[in-house]
Design an enzyme around this catalytic site. Structure first.
Site, PDB file in Angstrom:
ATOM      1  N   SER A  45       0.811  -1.209   0.000  1.00  0.00           N
ATOM      2  CA  SER A  45       0.000   0.000   0.000  1.00  0.00           C
ATOM      3  C   SER A  45       0.850   1.268   0.000  1.00  0.00           C
ATOM      4  O   SER A  45       1.532   1.546  -0.975  1.00  0.00           O
ATOM      5  CB  SER A  45      -0.952  -0.044   1.199  1.00  0.00           C
ATOM      6  OG  SER A  45      -1.986   0.885   1.064  1.00  0.00           O
ATOM      7  N   ASP A  72      10.418   5.069 -10.258  1.00  0.00           N
ATOM      8  CA  ASP A  72      10.079   5.693 -11.533  1.00  0.00           C
ATOM      9  C   ASP A  72      10.940   6.920 -11.819  1.00  0.00           C
ATOM     10  O   ASP A  72      11.289   7.193 -12.974  1.00  0.00           O
ATOM     11  CB  ASP A  72       8.603   6.093 -11.543  1.00  0.00           C
ATOM     12  CG  ASP A  72       7.683   4.917 -11.831  1.00  0.00           C
ATOM     13  OD1 ASP A  72       8.194   3.778 -11.927  1.00  0.00           O
ATOM     14  OD2 ASP A  72       6.457   5.117 -11.955  1.00  0.00           O
ATOM     15  N   LYS A 125      -0.838  -4.156  -3.199  1.00  0.00           N
ATOM     16  CA  LYS A 125      -2.116  -3.571  -2.809  1.00  0.00           C
ATOM     17  C   LYS A 125      -2.158  -2.143  -3.334  1.00  0.00           C
ATOM     18  O   LYS A 125      -1.585  -1.244  -2.751  1.00  0.00           O
ATOM     19  CB  LYS A 125      -2.277  -3.640  -1.292  1.00  0.00           C
ATOM     20  CG  LYS A 125      -3.706  -3.433  -0.812  1.00  0.00           C
ATOM     21  CD  LYS A 125      -3.997  -1.978  -0.566  1.00  0.00           C
ATOM     22  CE  LYS A 125      -5.390  -1.802   0.010  1.00  0.00           C
ATOM     23  NZ  LYS A 125      -5.708  -0.375   0.190  1.00  0.00           N
TER      24      LYS A 125
END
Length: 434
Positions: free
Chosen positions: A299, A310, A324
């Site tokens: 999460s 990224d 999740k």
């Protein structure tokens, strides 16, 4: 908000990234499908089932119980994270962001009808008892969990601090074994820090609470000071971090990024669509960063790992994360009740959905046990130990083996993944200075 470990609000995985809206916020902006006429035939069937239960069930059941159970079933049938929160559970959800709760200190989910450990929380009875992410809880105090609803299982595992509970576990397909745990009143320390070696810091986040972002900022300032003004590198440990508050994950990511998107959410309703971007500051001043993840990283912690990956701000090391990637919205209802409803998915800066896939590390490093050899020098002697040896050609001091000092044990000495992360940091720092 962070769902409370071992409480009704936890339900399936208790890894919810939650926001709180008014009870009508979503309804006011719903699409045409949500406003379609109710299916009368199905409503008649529901009424007929309700009537049959009241008339024929072995014991009398009042309408309130039947209707609340129907609501719970309606929510639990949507996904593992949506839930109907009764007053006690709603209060616990609101209080849990402080990091204080009673119980075992464990995040759970459901797999094939059996309760599964998502992550034990550091410094709690569950972690101290040796419970690990991925363990299956097949019995609670001798009663099988197969077929139990997650709410029922959680209720059985809760109890007064000081009381004992026995969990029967299965690990990695092995034989069942029992673990006795004493329940406790738990206050989770969200952020921990220390120096691994001169110039190299270690920061662990156990879960994302309301003030985690602020605590991480202070911890980084202290580590920089301990390093003499600037760190040569940092290990950010998100292993077994079950997640928590979305805003905290954004703030932590922002400490390491100078610009760009951190995360965005996308759902059917405009209120569920949010975007968060970094501010122009990097607490580490662009020093090398390695982030450790594993199957218990879920999460909010996956948001941090995904954003740093990224933007190529950090090297992600370890094993695949939990996966999740959904957002839950808390919708208050009447009588101090609420719905915890999945309303969106979150996406990383490069438009990746982590849901059911997780973060794949840049460098995979499995957990392993580190053992240290007694001494790798020839017979424990060096040239400087030999009688009559020549002095150093540059006039440097001799370094005989007898001058070796016993080294104090460090965290990386017994943690293979952390050891590899530190070695990578050193390598990155060397190449940056060439």
């Amino acid at each position: 908000m962070l769902a409370l470990p071992f409480s009704r609000t936890l339900l399936a995985a208790s890894l919810a990234l939650c926001t709180v809206l008014s009870p009508y916020a979503l309804a006011e902006h719903g699409d045409d499908e949500s406003k379609a006429a109710l299916p009368l035939d199905d409503l008649r069937t529901f009424a007929e089932v309700l009537d049959r239960i009241k008339a024929a069930y072995v014991e009398p059941v009042d309408d309130k119980t039947l209707l609340e159970n129907a609501i719970k079933g309606m929510l639990s049938g949507l996904d593992p994270h949506s839930a109907y929160l009764e007053p006690e559970a709603f209060n616990e959800l609101q209080e849990s962001t402080t990091g204080e709760f009673g119980g075992l200190g464990i995040e759970v989910g459901v797999e094939d009808g059996i309760v599964k450990v998502v992550s034990p929380i550091d410094d709690t009875p569950a972690a101290e008892a040796g419970i690990e992410a991925g363990d299956l809880i097949i019995k609670i105090d001798g009663q099988p969990t197969q077929g139990l609803g997650i709410s029922e299982a959680v209720d059985k595992m809760r109890g007064k601090p000081g009381s004992k509970i026995t969990l029967t576990l299965v690990r990695d397909g092995g034989l069942p074994f029992d673990v006795e745990i004493t329940r406790a009143a738990i206050k989770v320390q969200s952020v921990k820090r220390q120096m691994l070696e001169d110039g190299y810091g270690y920061l662990r986040i156990t879960q994302f609470q309301v003030n985690t972002g602020e605590q991480v900022g202070k911890a980084l300032d202290k580590l920089q000071k301990d390093a003499g003004g600037k760190l040569n590198g940092l290990v950010l440990d998100l292993r077994n971090n079950p997640g928590g508050v979305l805003q905290a994950a954004v703030e932590v990511s922002d400490h390491f990024l100078r610009k760009g998107l951190i995360v965005y959410t996308k759902g059917r309703d405009s209120n569920a669509e949010l975007r968060f971007s970094a501010t122009p500051a990097d607490k580490l001043e662009n020093a090398p960063l390695v982030v450790l993840i594993n199957g218990g990283t879920a999460s909010a912690s996956e948001i941090v790992a995904g954003a740093l990956q990224d933007h190529k701000r950090a090297v992600i090391m370890g094993t695949d994360s939990f996966g999740k990637g959904s957002v839950q919205t808390v919708l208050p209802l009447n009588n101090e009740r609420a719905l915890k409803l999945t309303t969106a998915l979150y996406y990383t800066p490069k438009d990746r959905s982590i849901q059911a896939q997780g973060i794949v590390p840049d460098i995979e490093v499995q957990r392993a046990r580190v053992t240290r050899e007694q001494d790798d020098d020839f017979a424990g002697y060096k040239e400087a130990d030999l009688e009559g040896h020549l002095g150093n050609g540059n006039g440097g001091a001799d370094k005989p083996s007898k001058d070796k000092k016993a080294r104090q044990e460090r965290p990386q000495d017994n943690d293979y993944q952390l050891n590899q992360a530190l070695n990578l940091l050193k390598g990155l720092n060397i190449t940056r200075s060439l």
